[in-house]
Each structure stands twice: as structure tokens, then as C-alpha cells.
Design an enzyme around this catalytic site. Structure first.
Site, PDB file in Angstrom:
ATOM      1  N   ASN A 197      -0.899   4.367 -17.779  1.00 17.30           N
ATOM      2  CA  ASN A 197      -2.135   4.479 -16.925  1.00 17.30           C
ATOM      3  C   ASN A 197      -2.836   3.103 -16.846  1.00 17.30           C
ATOM      4  O   ASN A 197      -3.927   3.027 -16.052  1.00 17.30           O
ATOM      5  CB  ASN A 197      -2.856   5.255 -18.017  1.00 17.30           C
ATOM      6  N   TYR A 207      -3.864  -5.235  -5.694  1.00 18.92           N
ATOM      7  CA  TYR A 207      -4.050  -4.039  -6.438  1.00 18.92           C
ATOM      8  C   TYR A 207      -3.590  -2.864  -5.370  1.00 18.92           C
ATOM      9  O   TYR A 207      -2.776  -2.224  -5.854  1.00 18.92           O
ATOM     10  CB  TYR A 207      -5.527  -3.870  -6.503  1.00 18.92           C
ATOM     11  N   LYS A 247      -0.152  -0.600  -6.481  1.00 16.38           N
ATOM     12  CA  LYS A 247      -0.114   0.957  -6.783  1.00 16.38           C
ATOM     13  C   LYS A 247       0.672   1.699  -5.718  1.00 16.38           C
ATOM     14  O   LYS A 247       1.353   2.388  -6.020  1.00 16.38           O
ATOM     15  CB  LYS A 247      -1.845   1.324  -6.440  1.00 16.38           C
ATOM     16  N   LEU A 269     -16.032   8.148 -11.929  1.00 13.83           N
ATOM     17  CA  LEU A 269     -17.091   7.506 -12.221  1.00 13.83           C
ATOM     18  C   LEU A 269     -16.655   7.131 -13.912  1.00 13.83           C
ATOM     19  O   LEU A 269     -17.352   7.975 -14.805  1.00 13.83           O
ATOM     20  CB  LEU A 269     -18.430   8.435 -12.203  1.00 13.83           C
ATOM     21  N   THR A 270     -16.040   6.327 -14.146  1.00 15.29           N
ATOM     22  CA  THR A 270     -15.915   6.060 -15.660  1.00 15.29           C
ATOM     23  C   THR A 270     -17.045   5.008 -16.156  1.00 15.29           C
ATOM     24  O   THR A 270     -17.558   4.555 -15.070  1.00 15.29           O
ATOM     25  CB  THR A 270     -14.420   5.131 -15.591  1.00 15.29           C
TER      26      THR A 270
HETATM   27  N1  LIG Z   1     -12.031   4.490 -12.017  1.00 17.31           N
HETATM   28  C1  LIG Z   1     -11.500   4.806 -11.016  1.00 17.31           C
HETATM   29  O1  LIG Z   1     -12.263   4.727  -9.930  1.00 17.31           O
HETATM   30  C2  LIG Z   1     -10.197   4.434 -10.667  1.00 17.31           C
HETATM   31  C3  LIG Z   1      -9.605   4.832  -9.315  1.00 17.31           C
HETATM   32  C4  LIG Z   1      -8.445   4.478  -8.858  1.00 17.31           C
HETATM   33  C5  LIG Z   1      -7.471   4.265  -9.741  1.00 17.31           C
HETATM   34  N2  LIG Z   1      -7.933   3.968 -11.070  1.00 17.31           N
HETATM   35  C6  LIG Z   1      -6.847   3.656 -11.990  1.00 17.31           C
HETATM   36  O2  LIG Z   1      -7.070   4.300 -13.218  1.00 17.31           O
HETATM   37  C7  LIG Z   1      -6.299   3.728 -14.307  1.00 17.31           C
HETATM   38  C8  LIG Z   1      -7.371   3.621 -15.677  1.00 17.31           C
HETATM   39  O3  LIG Z   1      -8.589   3.178 -15.103  1.00 17.31           O
HETATM   40  P1  LIG Z   1     -10.085   3.518 -15.628  1.00 17.31           P
HETATM   41  O4  LIG Z   1     -10.924   3.494 -14.596  1.00 17.31           O
HETATM   42  O5  LIG Z   1      -9.923   4.497 -16.931  1.00 17.31           O
HETATM   43  O6  LIG Z   1     -10.321   1.787 -16.277  1.00 17.31           O
HETATM   44  P2  LIG Z   1     -11.047   1.410 -17.696  1.00 17.31           P
HETATM   45  O7  LIG Z   1     -11.458   0.036 -17.335  1.00 17.31           O
HETATM   46  O8  LIG Z   1     -12.008   2.522 -17.923  1.00 17.31           O
HETATM   47  O9  LIG Z   1      -9.860   1.681 -18.668  1.00 17.31           O
HETATM   48  C9  LIG Z   1      -8.726   0.803 -18.668  1.00 17.31           C
HETATM   49  C10 LIG Z   1      -8.353   0.575 -20.202  1.00 17.31           C
HETATM   50  O10 LIG Z   1      -7.053  -0.077 -19.923  1.00 17.31           O
HETATM   51  C11 LIG Z   1      -7.236  -1.081 -21.006  1.00 17.31           C
HETATM   52  N3  LIG Z   1      -6.504  -2.211 -20.282  1.00 17.31           N
HETATM   53  C12 LIG Z   1      -6.511  -2.924 -19.305  1.00 17.31           C
HETATM   54  N4  LIG Z   1      -5.586  -3.873 -19.169  1.00 17.31           N
HETATM   55  C13 LIG Z   1      -4.750  -3.772 -20.118  1.00 17.31           C
HETATM   56  C14 LIG Z   1      -3.366  -4.202 -20.491  1.00 17.31           C
HETATM   57  N5  LIG Z   1      -2.860  -5.277 -19.700  1.00 17.31           N
HETATM   58  N6  LIG Z   1      -2.917  -3.892 -21.619  1.00 17.31           N
HETATM   59  C15 LIG Z   1      -3.312  -2.945 -22.363  1.00 17.31           C
HETATM   60  N7  LIG Z   1      -4.369  -2.274 -21.865  1.00 17.31           N
HETATM   61  C16 LIG Z   1      -5.077  -2.653 -20.752  1.00 17.31           C
HETATM   62  C17 LIG Z   1      -8.584  -1.551 -21.316  1.00 17.31           C
HETATM   63  O11 LIG Z   1      -8.812  -2.359 -22.349  1.00 17.31           O
HETATM   64  C18 LIG Z   1      -9.407  -0.184 -20.893  1.00 17.31           C
HETATM   65  O12 LIG Z   1      -9.214   0.466 -22.069  1.00 17.31           O
HETATM   66  C19 LIG Z   1      -6.224   2.245 -13.648  1.00 17.31           C
HETATM   67  O13 LIG Z   1      -4.650   2.176 -13.522  1.00 17.31           O
HETATM   68  C20 LIG Z   1      -6.890   2.170 -12.583  1.00 17.31           C
HETATM   69  O14 LIG Z   1      -6.209   1.328 -11.701  1.00 17.31           O
HETATM   70  C21 LIG Z   1      -9.062   4.065 -11.527  1.00 17.31           C
END
Ligand SMILES: NC(=O)c1ccc[n+]([C@@H]2O[C@H](COP(=O)([O-])OP(=O)(O)OC[C@H]3O[C@@H](n4cnc5c(N)ncnc54)[C@H](O)[C@@H]3O)[C@@H](O)[C@H]2O)c1
Length: 268
Positions: free
Chosen positions: A90, A158, A162, A192-193
Site C-alpha cells: 500500500n 507518481y 502507479k 479524504l485521509t
Molecule cells: N489519499 C488519496 O487520495 C489517494 C489517492 C490515490 C492513491 N492513494 C494511494 O494510497 C496509498 C496510501 O495513501 P494514504 O492517502 O493512506 O497516505 P497516508 O500518508 O495517510 O499514509 C501513508 C503511510 O505510508 C507510510 N509510508 C510512506 N512512505 C513509506 C515508506 N517509504 N516506507 C514505509 N512506510 C511509508 C507513511 O508513514 C504513512 O503511514 C498510497 O499508495 C497512495 O499513493 C491515495
């Protein structure tokens, strides 16, 4: 009996947002969960909350940019719980100061994102698959993004990383399907995280909502529930797919929201 009863799951990036939601949902449905993150304190808190709710979980440090760290997290999972049958790759990130358009992008940032976002999926799978083969099967789920399917004015690395995740998902599914190992992806739209809420003004959020088919934003549990389904045997005939969980944002002719507005103005 939970929906993923007694399966063993490693969730990367489990300390916050989508990973936190998924780790919690998997544990509620009976999985033993390893919460992996480079925010170890955050991961420990998530594991503790799961334990407090009567689930089974433990935290481990992970740097998704390091092959050794990924291998260590898989080994740790197997030491703790005897096997690994669910791998949720993830972790994903970008840096909007550096991940720009093609002419201006910082090339070190390109390499970093290919490593952390895409190669981590390859490596997690590489080290988990032999254990899944021994266990008689497993489910690998990867977080892609809608950025894999559409262009943007910035975030070139990015988006490309992906898109690599979407394609790698098909390759893993193809190569290990006969071992009863499924591999699927989930492509979130805007979710909306806490991080997204903090970084975006109401004006920006309103623009996103305007172009959703549905009248609301996505939340971490919308992704978590999709991953739970893909991890469970309920999805046992689904492999190689990336499910788009994005509220219909990319569903229609992109000008439809503006036409709706025009029509409602004409009526009034
Ligand atoms: N939130 C969105 O709108 C959204 C949209 C599309 C894709 N995503 C994808 O969803 C996934 C999770 O995103 P999220 O929004 O929950 O982010 P977030 O920032 O809330 O959580 C990401 C977590 O990953 C950890 N992390 C980051 N880099 C790391 C690394 N190199 N090694 C170990 N841990 C690491 C961070 O400490 C954090 O706890 C990601 O792959 C992101 O690209 C999110």
C-alpha cells in the site's frame, strides 16, 4: 467466523490513512495482521488499537524504499504468525515540489518514486510468494491510483509509477495464478485521509466533488472495504484486476458537470 478468518496479512503503510483502515478491517474480520510502516510509533498504536478491540496484530518497521527492509518485514510476519497469505502493498508517495511536468521534474525524484511506489510492489511480492506457494495460495493487493489512468499537469513520476503498479498486478496474477495466488489492485480517486484533508483547501475539495458522479468524497474505509473483499475468498475468481474506487470521477464525458450547471442555470 470472519471473512478473512486466520489468514495472515502484512499491510504496508499501515500507520495512517488507507493502510490504517485496511489493517483494522482485516483484523476485525479475523486476520492476524502485521502493521508495517516507517512511522513505527504510529504502526504500534494501530496494532495496540486492534489488540484492544480483541484482534491480533503486531507492528514492524518498514522502509519501502529498501529491499532488505521489505524482506525483513516479510520474514518477521512469517516468524510471528507462521506464514503470510495476504500481502497489501500500500505504500505510495510523491513530493509535489519535485515531481513536476516532464521538462522540469527532478530526475532523482523520478528514481525515488519508481523505487518506493513500484519496485516495492515487485519486492514485497518476490519475498511473499514462496511462502504463499508453501501455504497453498494467497492474495496480493496493490494500491495503484487513478493517476495511473489519466494525465495531470504535474506528478509525472507518481502517475508513471502507479501505471507500473497496475501492469505489474497483471504480470504477478499471470505468473502465479496456477499456485492459487491472486493479485489485484485498487485505484483510489481522491480519498479524504487526514493527510489529504490537511493539505487541501475547501475550494480544491469542492472542485473534486463537483466532478464526482456521487455527491460525496471517498473515505479510507471505501478503499479498506475493497481490499478486504479482494483479500477474502469472496473474490476467489477475480485476479489481475485493478478496481477503480473513485466515486465516478472519471466515469463520463469530463464536461458533464459543466453541462449540469448550465442546465440548472437555464431552468432558474
Ligand atoms: N489519499 C488519496 O487520495 C489517494 C489517492 C490515490 C492513491 N492513494 C494511494 O494510497 C496509498 C496510501 O495513501 P494514504 O492517502 O493512506 O497516505 P497516508 O500518508 O495517510 O499514509 C501513508 C503511510 O505510508 C507510510 N509510508 C510512506 N512512505 C513509506 C515508506 N517509504 N516506507 C514505509 N512506510 C511509508 C507513511 O508513514 C504513512 O503511514 C498510497 O499508495 C497512495 O499513493 C491515495
Amino acid at each position: 467466523m470472519g471473512r478473512v478468518q486466520d489468514k495472515v496479512a502484512l499491510v504496508t503503510g499501515g500507520a495512517s490513512g488507507i493502510g490504517l483502515s485496511t489493517a483494522t478491517l482485516l483484523a476485525k474480520e479475523g486476520a492476524k495482521v502485521v502493521v508495517a510502516d516507517f512511522n513505527l510509533e504510529g504502526a504500534k498504536q494501530v496494532a495496540q488499537n486492534i489488540l484492544n478491540d480483541g484482534g491480533e496484530a503486531v507492528a514492524v518497521f518498514l522502509d519501502a524504499g529498501s529491499e532488505q527492509s521489505i524482506k525483513d518485514a516479510i520474514d518477521f510476519t512469517v516468524e510471528q504468525f507462521g506464514t503470510i497469505t495476504i500481502l497489501y502493498n500500500n505504500v505510495g508517495t510523491t513530493n509535489l515540489q519535485k515531481d513536476l511536468d516532464v521538462v522540469n521534474i527532478d530526475l532523482d525524484e523520478w528514481d525515488r518514486l519508481m523505487n518506493v511506489n513500484a519496485k516495492s510492489v515487485l519486492l514485497g511480492s518476490r519475498y511473499a510468494i514462496p511462502h504463499m506457494q508453501k501455504a497453498g495460495g494467497g492474495s496480493i493487493i496493490n494500491t495503484a491510483s487513478m493517476a495511473a489512468f489519466a494525465g495531470d499537469s504535474v506528478r509525472s513520476a507518481y502517475g508513471a509509477s502507479k501505471a507500473a503498479v497496475v501492469n505489474l498486478t497483471k504480470y504477478i496474477a499471470t505468473q502465479y495464478g496456477k499456485d492459487n495466488i491472486r493479485c489485484n489492485g485498487v485505484a483510489p480517486g481522491l480519498i479524504l485521509t487526514p493527510a489529504a484533508k490537511q493539505n487541501m483547501s475547501q475550494e480544491v475539495l469542492d472542485i473534486f466533488e463537483k466532478y464526482n458522479a456521487l455527491p460525496y468524497h471517498g473515505e479510507a474505509d471505501d478503499i479498506g472495504n475493497t481490499v478486504l473483499f479482494l483479500a477474502s475468498d469472496e473474490s476467489k475468481f477475480i485476479t489481475g484486476q485493478t478496481i477503480q474506487v473513485e466515486g465516478g470521477h472519471y466515469l463520463s464525458n469530463p464536461s458533464i458537470a459543466d453541462f449540469h450547471q448550465l442546465m440548472s442555470q437555464a431552468k432558474s
